[in-house]
Design a protein around this motif. Sequence first.
Motif, PDB file in Angstrom:
ATOM      1  N   ILE A  77       0.832  -1.203   0.000  1.00  0.00           N
ATOM      2  CA  ILE A  77       0.000   0.000   0.000  1.00  0.00           C
ATOM      3  C   ILE A  77       0.868   1.255   0.000  1.00  0.00           C
ATOM      4  O   ILE A  77       0.583   2.220  -0.721  1.00  0.00           O
ATOM      5  CB  ILE A  77      -0.954  -0.017   1.215  1.00  0.00           C
ATOM      6  N   ALA A  78       1.944   1.248   0.779  1.00  0.00           N
ATOM      7  CA  ALA A  78       2.841   2.413   0.840  1.00  0.00           C
ATOM      8  C   ALA A  78       3.463   2.696  -0.521  1.00  0.00           C
ATOM      9  O   ALA A  78       3.581   3.857  -0.936  1.00  0.00           O
ATOM     10  CB  ALA A  78       3.930   2.181   1.878  1.00  0.00           C
ATOM     11  N   THR A  79       3.848   1.648  -1.231  1.00  0.00           N
ATOM     12  CA  THR A  79       4.425   1.825  -2.563  1.00  0.00           C
ATOM     13  C   THR A  79       3.378   2.352  -3.542  1.00  0.00           C
ATOM     14  O   THR A  79       3.659   3.242  -4.355  1.00  0.00           O
ATOM     15  CB  THR A  79       5.005   0.493  -3.075  1.00  0.00           C
ATOM     16  N   ALA A  80       2.170   1.823  -3.461  1.00  0.00           N
ATOM     17  CA  ALA A  80       1.107   2.242  -4.369  1.00  0.00           C
ATOM     18  C   ALA A  80       0.721   3.698  -4.155  1.00  0.00           C
ATOM     19  O   ALA A  80       0.410   4.417  -5.115  1.00  0.00           O
ATOM     20  CB  ALA A  80      -0.111   1.344  -4.181  1.00  0.00           C
ATOM     21  N   GLU A  81       0.739   4.154  -2.907  1.00  0.00           N
ATOM     22  CA  GLU A  81       0.299   5.514  -2.595  1.00  0.00           C
ATOM     23  C   GLU A  81       1.162   6.576  -3.275  1.00  0.00           C
ATOM     24  O   GLU A  81       0.681   7.655  -3.606  1.00  0.00           O
ATOM     25  CB  GLU A  81       0.299   5.728  -1.078  1.00  0.00           C
ATOM     26  N   SER A  82       2.422   6.283  -3.466  1.00  0.00           N
ATOM     27  CA  SER A  82       3.331   7.281  -4.058  1.00  0.00           C
ATOM     28  C   SER A  82       3.794   6.892  -5.450  1.00  0.00           C
ATOM     29  O   SER A  82       4.676   7.549  -6.018  1.00  0.00           O
ATOM     30  CB  SER A  82       4.554   7.467  -3.148  1.00  0.00           C
ATOM     31  N   TYR A  83       3.209   5.840  -6.015  1.00  0.00           N
ATOM     32  CA  TYR A  83       3.752   5.262  -7.246  1.00  0.00           C
ATOM     33  C   TYR A  83       3.813   6.270  -8.396  1.00  0.00           C
ATOM     34  O   TYR A  83       4.838   6.388  -9.071  1.00  0.00           O
ATOM     35  CB  TYR A  83       2.929   4.035  -7.669  1.00  0.00           C
ATOM     36  N   VAL A  84       2.740   6.992  -8.629  1.00  0.00           N
ATOM     37  CA  VAL A  84       2.693   7.878  -9.793  1.00  0.00           C
ATOM     38  C   VAL A  84       3.705   9.017  -9.677  1.00  0.00           C
ATOM     39  O   VAL A  84       4.550   9.189 -10.571  1.00  0.00           O
ATOM     40  CB  VAL A  84       1.269   8.420 -10.023  1.00  0.00           C
ATOM     41  N   PRO A  85       3.706   9.832  -8.612  1.00  0.00           N
ATOM     42  CA  PRO A  85       4.687  10.925  -8.554  1.00  0.00           C
ATOM     43  C   PRO A  85       6.130  10.444  -8.471  1.00  0.00           C
ATOM     44  O   PRO A  85       7.027  11.055  -9.064  1.00  0.00           O
ATOM     45  CB  PRO A  85       4.291  11.708  -7.297  1.00  0.00           C
ATOM     46  N   VAL A  86       6.357   9.350  -7.742  1.00  0.00           N
ATOM     47  CA  VAL A  86       7.727   8.832  -7.620  1.00  0.00           C
ATOM     48  C   VAL A  86       8.263   8.429  -8.984  1.00  0.00           C
ATOM     49  O   VAL A  86       9.412   8.744  -9.341  1.00  0.00           O
ATOM     50  CB  VAL A  86       7.761   7.642  -6.636  1.00  0.00           C
ATOM     51  N   HIS A  87       7.444   7.764  -9.788  1.00  0.00           N
ATOM     52  CA  HIS A  87       7.959   7.243 -11.057  1.00  0.00           C
ATOM     53  C   HIS A  87       7.948   8.280 -12.168  1.00  0.00           C
ATOM     54  O   HIS A  87       8.753   8.188 -13.106  1.00  0.00           O
ATOM     55  CB  HIS A  87       7.214   5.967 -11.431  1.00  0.00           C
ATOM     56  N   ARG A  88       7.087   9.272 -12.084  1.00  0.00           N
ATOM     57  CA  ARG A  88       7.208  10.389 -13.019  1.00  0.00           C
ATOM     58  C   ARG A  88       8.523  11.127 -12.796  1.00  0.00           C
ATOM     59  O   ARG A  88       9.204  11.505 -13.761  1.00  0.00           O
ATOM     60  CB  ARG A  88       6.024  11.342 -12.843  1.00  0.00           C
ATOM     61  N   ALA A  89       8.883  11.329 -11.532  1.00  0.00           N
ATOM     62  CA  ALA A  89      10.156  11.984 -11.227  1.00  0.00           C
ATOM     63  C   ALA A  89      11.330  11.096 -11.627  1.00  0.00           C
ATOM     64  O   ALA A  89      12.337  11.574 -12.178  1.00  0.00           O
ATOM     65  CB  ALA A  89      10.223  12.320  -9.741  1.00  0.00           C
ATOM     66  N   TYR A  90      11.198   9.795 -11.392  1.00  0.00           N
ATOM     67  CA  TYR A  90      12.281   8.861 -11.708  1.00  0.00           C
ATOM     68  C   TYR A  90      12.551   8.816 -13.215  1.00  0.00           C
ATOM     69  O   TYR A  90      13.705   8.693 -13.649  1.00  0.00           O
ATOM     70  CB  TYR A  90      11.908   7.475 -11.193  1.00  0.00           C
ATOM     71  N   HIS A  91      11.524   8.945 -14.009  1.00  0.00           N
ATOM     72  CA  HIS A  91      11.664   8.906 -15.464  1.00  0.00           C
ATOM     73  C   HIS A  91      12.568  10.019 -15.988  1.00  0.00           C
ATOM     74  O   HIS A  91      13.153   9.893 -17.080  1.00  0.00           O
ATOM     75  CB  HIS A  91      10.276   9.008 -16.112  1.00  0.00           C
ATOM     76  N   GLN A  92      12.714  11.088 -15.229  1.00  0.00           N
ATOM     77  CA  GLN A  92      13.521  12.227 -15.662  1.00  0.00           C
ATOM     78  C   GLN A  92      15.003  12.065 -15.320  1.00  0.00           C
ATOM     79  O   GLN A  92      15.818  12.893 -15.753  1.00  0.00           O
ATOM     80  CB  GLN A  92      12.994  13.511 -14.999  1.00  0.00           C
ATOM     81  N   LEU A  93      15.351  11.031 -14.583  1.00  0.00           N
ATOM     82  CA  LEU A  93      16.727  10.873 -14.113  1.00  0.00           C
ATOM     83  C   LEU A  93      17.581  10.092 -15.110  1.00  0.00           C
ATOM     84  O   LEU A  93      17.073   9.382 -15.972  1.00  0.00           O
ATOM     85  CB  LEU A  93      16.744  10.158 -12.758  1.00  0.00           C
TER      86      LEU A  93
END
Length: 248
Positions: free
Chosen positions: A158-174
């Motif tokens: 659940i903790a991973t799912a709650e932040s999944y979208v913003p975390v991975h949008r930011a990660y895509h830029q790295l």
Amino acid sequence: MIDNDGHRLAFHVTPGRLPAIVLDAGGGLDSSYWKDLVPRLAAATGSEIITYDRAGLGDSDEVPGPWDVKSAVDDLETGLRELGVTKDVILVSHSQAGEVATCFTRANPDTVSGAVLVDANLPEFFTDEEIARVVAATTPQVDAAKAGPSTKESRQLIATAESYVPVHRAYHQLSWPDGVPVTVIVSEQTPFAQSPEDAQRWRDAAAAFAKAGPGRTLVTADGSSHDVPVDRPDLVLHEIEKMAATRS
């Protein structure tokens, strides 16, 4: 046990020489994931071998709230600093731990001398379209976790799912630092064995990552599921040995 920001983290150390090899398991997995590989790796390389449990996994304390890669990086930084390991580190990171490895290496390029990313989450994969597909595919599992008994495993999901979208949008830029050599092992089946389209995107992301900078090598784990360290331990051991030999 190492204290950081109000919680305790379990680190396990097999003594040896530099470069130190740090093994980081994927989402929902703890240091025991590497139990069969650690003694073989120590014998083959003579290196110090470090495994650890990220917050909320294994013997480490849970941290309330959505999963945060920055906090995970801070935990690893603190643990290695407390252990006196501040240079000549080789990161070996599986699945979700690839995100920790990327962010840790960007923040500590002088600490990391090389990495082996084992079917790891790579920035190239997480386009907005792919993020939406993953969220849609995993929503039933997350909903079931919310409706069922609260366990350490369900809380982590659940903790991973709650932040999944913003975390991975930011990660895509790295991007991976050009000065740090890295071997990327991609499994044949990928984490998306039931979705040929997503599986191909995963393989394409690994190939694009390998071509995006110097010192990058792509290796395919033929016949392997996403659990490459379990299915193809000899291949993983070989690639870590090669990286350790070139960085010694």
